[in-house]
Design a protein around this motif. Structure first.
Motif, PDB file in Angstrom:
ATOM      1  N   PHE A  93      49.144 -13.979 100.436  1.00 15.66           N
ATOM      2  CA  PHE A  93      48.173 -12.953 100.287  1.00 15.66           C
ATOM      3  C   PHE A  93      47.601 -12.435 101.322  1.00 15.66           C
ATOM      4  O   PHE A  93      46.572 -11.428 100.799  1.00 15.66           O
ATOM      5  CB  PHE A  93      46.615 -14.038  99.983  1.00 15.66           C
ATOM      6  N   TRP A  94      48.552 -12.334 103.038  1.00 16.69           N
ATOM      7  CA  TRP A  94      48.105 -11.327 102.848  1.00 16.69           C
ATOM      8  C   TRP A  94      48.996 -10.173 103.871  1.00 16.69           C
ATOM      9  O   TRP A  94      50.108 -10.179 103.354  1.00 16.69           O
ATOM     10  CB  TRP A  94      48.173 -11.660 104.818  1.00 16.69           C
ATOM     11  N   PRO A  95      48.311  -8.518 103.197  1.00 18.88           N
ATOM     12  CA  PRO A  95      47.549  -8.579 103.407  1.00 18.88           C
ATOM     13  C   PRO A  95      46.059  -8.339 102.772  1.00 18.88           C
ATOM     14  O   PRO A  95      47.181  -8.381 101.532  1.00 18.88           O
ATOM     15  CB  PRO A  95      47.601  -6.624 104.149  1.00 18.88           C
ATOM     16  N   GLY A  96      45.057  -9.270 102.363  1.00 17.18           N
ATOM     17  CA  GLY A  96      44.801  -9.420 101.686  1.00 17.18           C
ATOM     18  C   GLY A  96      43.087  -9.303 101.387  1.00 17.18           C
ATOM     19  O   GLY A  96      43.195 -10.032 102.038  1.00 17.18           O
ATOM     20  N   ALA A  97      42.741 -10.393 100.103  1.00 15.27           N
ATOM     21  CA  ALA A  97      41.239 -10.289 100.157  1.00 15.27           C
ATOM     22  C   ALA A  97      41.749 -11.761 100.365  1.00 15.27           C
ATOM     23  O   ALA A  97      40.542 -12.630  99.390  1.00 15.27           O
ATOM     24  CB  ALA A  97      40.852 -10.055  98.736  1.00 15.27           C
ATOM     25  N   VAL A  98      41.687 -12.753 101.165  1.00 17.79           N
ATOM     26  CA  VAL A  98      41.358 -13.957 101.712  1.00 17.79           C
ATOM     27  C   VAL A  98      41.517 -14.145 103.015  1.00 17.79           C
ATOM     28  O   VAL A  98      41.988 -13.612 103.735  1.00 17.79           O
ATOM     29  CB  VAL A  98      43.367 -14.597 101.452  1.00 17.79           C
ATOM     30  N   SER A  99      40.772 -15.283 103.143  1.00 17.01           N
ATOM     31  CA  SER A  99      39.585 -14.582 104.003  1.00 17.01           C
ATOM     32  C   SER A  99      40.151 -16.789 104.930  1.00 17.01           C
ATOM     33  O   SER A  99      39.545 -17.709 104.074  1.00 17.01           O
ATOM     34  CB  SER A  99      38.315 -14.854 104.803  1.00 17.01           C
ATOM     35  N   LEU A 100      40.642 -17.175 106.033  1.00 14.26           N
ATOM     36  CA  LEU A 100      40.821 -18.276 106.746  1.00 14.26           C
ATOM     37  C   LEU A 100      40.495 -18.935 107.416  1.00 14.26           C
ATOM     38  O   LEU A 100      40.072 -18.066 108.593  1.00 14.26           O
ATOM     39  CB  LEU A 100      42.686 -18.443 106.650  1.00 14.26           C
ATOM     40  N   VAL A 101      39.134 -19.901 107.148  1.00 22.62           N
ATOM     41  CA  VAL A 101      38.622 -20.784 108.537  1.00 22.62           C
ATOM     42  C   VAL A 101      39.602 -21.921 109.264  1.00 22.62           C
ATOM     43  O   VAL A 101      39.993 -22.703 108.605  1.00 22.62           O
ATOM     44  CB  VAL A 101      37.702 -21.229 108.190  1.00 22.62           C
ATOM     45  N   LEU A 102      40.042 -21.783 109.758  1.00 27.12           N
ATOM     46  CA  LEU A 102      40.661 -22.469 111.022  1.00 27.12           C
ATOM     47  C   LEU A 102      39.722 -22.922 112.599  1.00 27.12           C
ATOM     48  O   LEU A 102      39.143 -21.901 113.011  1.00 27.12           O
ATOM     49  CB  LEU A 102      41.940 -22.014 111.461  1.00 27.12           C
ATOM     50  N   PRO A 103      39.919 -23.757 113.210  1.00 25.15           N
ATOM     51  CA  PRO A 103      39.769 -23.980 114.615  1.00 25.15           C
ATOM     52  C   PRO A 103      39.738 -23.553 115.046  1.00 25.15           C
ATOM     53  O   PRO A 103      41.353 -22.951 115.690  1.00 25.15           O
ATOM     54  CB  PRO A 103      40.366 -25.386 114.766  1.00 25.15           C
ATOM     55  N   HIS A 104      39.648 -22.378 115.964  1.00 25.33           N
ATOM     56  CA  HIS A 104      39.584 -21.145 117.258  1.00 25.33           C
ATOM     57  C   HIS A 104      40.171 -21.888 118.328  1.00 25.33           C
ATOM     58  O   HIS A 104      39.712 -22.936 118.880  1.00 25.33           O
ATOM     59  CB  HIS A 104      38.859 -20.699 117.630  1.00 25.33           C
ATOM     60  N   ALA A 105      40.892 -20.872 119.249  1.00 26.16           N
ATOM     61  CA  ALA A 105      41.558 -21.765 120.485  1.00 26.16           C
ATOM     62  C   ALA A 105      40.913 -21.883 121.288  1.00 26.16           C
ATOM     63  O   ALA A 105      39.756 -20.364 121.715  1.00 26.16           O
ATOM     64  CB  ALA A 105      42.704 -20.403 120.805  1.00 26.16           C
ATOM     65  N   PRO A 106      40.572 -23.253 122.480  1.00 25.76           N
ATOM     66  CA  PRO A 106      39.168 -23.374 123.085  1.00 25.76           C
ATOM     67  C   PRO A 106      38.918 -22.227 124.412  1.00 25.76           C
ATOM     68  O   PRO A 106      38.578 -21.570 124.815  1.00 25.76           O
ATOM     69  CB  PRO A 106      39.429 -24.839 123.422  1.00 25.76           C
ATOM     70  N   SER A 107      40.529 -21.717 124.836  1.00 33.55           N
ATOM     71  CA  SER A 107      40.159 -20.490 125.246  1.00 33.55           C
ATOM     72  C   SER A 107      39.700 -19.485 125.650  1.00 33.55           C
ATOM     73  O   SER A 107      39.577 -18.779 126.606  1.00 33.55           O
ATOM     74  CB  SER A 107      41.350 -20.648 125.925  1.00 33.55           C
ATOM     75  N   LEU A 108      39.330 -19.219 124.145  1.00 31.63           N
ATOM     76  CA  LEU A 108      39.013 -18.036 123.761  1.00 31.63           C
ATOM     77  C   LEU A 108      37.526 -17.374 124.188  1.00 31.63           C
ATOM     78  O   LEU A 108      36.841 -17.938 124.021  1.00 31.63           O
ATOM     79  CB  LEU A 108      39.049 -17.192 122.758  1.00 31.63           C
ATOM     80  N   ALA A 109      37.434 -16.331 125.105  1.00 31.83           N
ATOM     81  CA  ALA A 109      36.274 -15.904 125.426  1.00 31.83           C
ATOM     82  C   ALA A 109      35.265 -15.154 124.120  1.00 31.83           C
ATOM     83  O   ALA A 109      35.357 -14.223 125.043  1.00 31.83           O
ATOM     84  CB  ALA A 109      36.293 -15.651 127.477  1.00 31.83           C
ATOM     85  N   TRP A 110      35.008 -15.823 123.160  1.00 33.83           N
ATOM     86  CA  TRP A 110      33.876 -15.009 122.822  1.00 33.83           C
ATOM     87  C   TRP A 110      32.962 -15.534 121.928  1.00 33.83           C
ATOM     88  O   TRP A 110      32.761 -17.115 122.275  1.00 33.83           O
ATOM     89  CB  TRP A 110      34.968 -14.501 121.413  1.00 33.83           C
TER      90      TRP A 110
END
Length: 215
Positions: A93-110
């Motif tokens: 489905f990518w690129p396209g209208a599907v969004s995926l929810v996943l655990p983010h990398a803990p190292s990311l500062a956001w």
């Protein structure tokens, strides 16, 4: 008044993408066309920019901001791990209208809002959006409207709602039907469709080869 660039004109498109990239890197907001509705975007790694995005929409952090990416491989650096189910859905489905929810990398500062350690990722099927994302990297992008108002399907509609809160408007013409992306939560043992949008739950189940839960 923020400038609007007509992306149907090659010169204006090039100028607009350059201006948008400068705005994103400076922590400002931009409006960009996507394959669903117009998006209001900023640097995903700038907490201050994300707060500005939420303030522009009159929205709180209880509704986290999704992240758009410009390539399949970008996801590998953003999440804790990419399960086979995610790979299969990305390939289908990518690129396209599907969004995926996943655990983010803990190292990311956001700070995208109250994400509970997750991130919602999508790769849009729109050439202007993809070109900007491939230049500046992942962007936090929400629909270009005030919360509670209809989503913008033209750059002009976005400007009517957001005005000078935005640094650059990229006009990619009228978007398609204002159908949102389908959101699939892959953080648990079983895939769950949190919102059925442009892609049906049946199509998701067919790709995964298994039944999916629905919200």
């Amino acid at each position: 008044m923020a400038p609007t660039y007509d992306c149907a004109d090659p010169d204006a498109r090039a100028d607009g993408l350059a201006a948008a990239a400068r705005a994103v890197r400076a922590g400002r907001l931009v409006v960009l066309p996507t394959d669903t509705v117009y998006g209001l975007g900023c640097d995903a790694f700038s907490a201050e920019a994300v707060r500005s995005l939420l303030a522009a929409k009159n929205r709180g952090p209880d509704m986290p901001v999704p992240v758009l990416v410009g390539s399949w491989s970008t996801i590998d650096g953003l999440v804790l791990g990419v399960p086979k189910s995610a790979r299969d859905l990305i390939e289908a489905f990518w690129p396209g209208a599907v969004s995926l929810v996943l655990p983010h990398a803990p190292s990311l500062a956001w700070d995208l809002g109250s994400t509970r350690g997750t991130v919602m990722l999508r790769m849009p099927l729109h050439p202007v959006a993809l070109e900007l994302l491939r230049d500046v990297g992942p962007m936090a992008v929400s629909s270009a409207n005030i919360s509670g108002s209809p989503p913008a399907v033209t750059a002009a509609e976005a400007e009517q709602q957001l005005g000078d809160k935005v640094g650059v408007y990229l006009d990619g013409g009228r978007s398609g039907e204002p159908v949102p992306s389908t959101i699939i939560d892959l953080t648990g043992d079983d895939p769950r469709v949190l919102r059925e949008g442009a892609v049906t739950s049946a199509a998701v189940a067919e790709v995964l080869g298994r039944a999916v839960l629905t919200a």
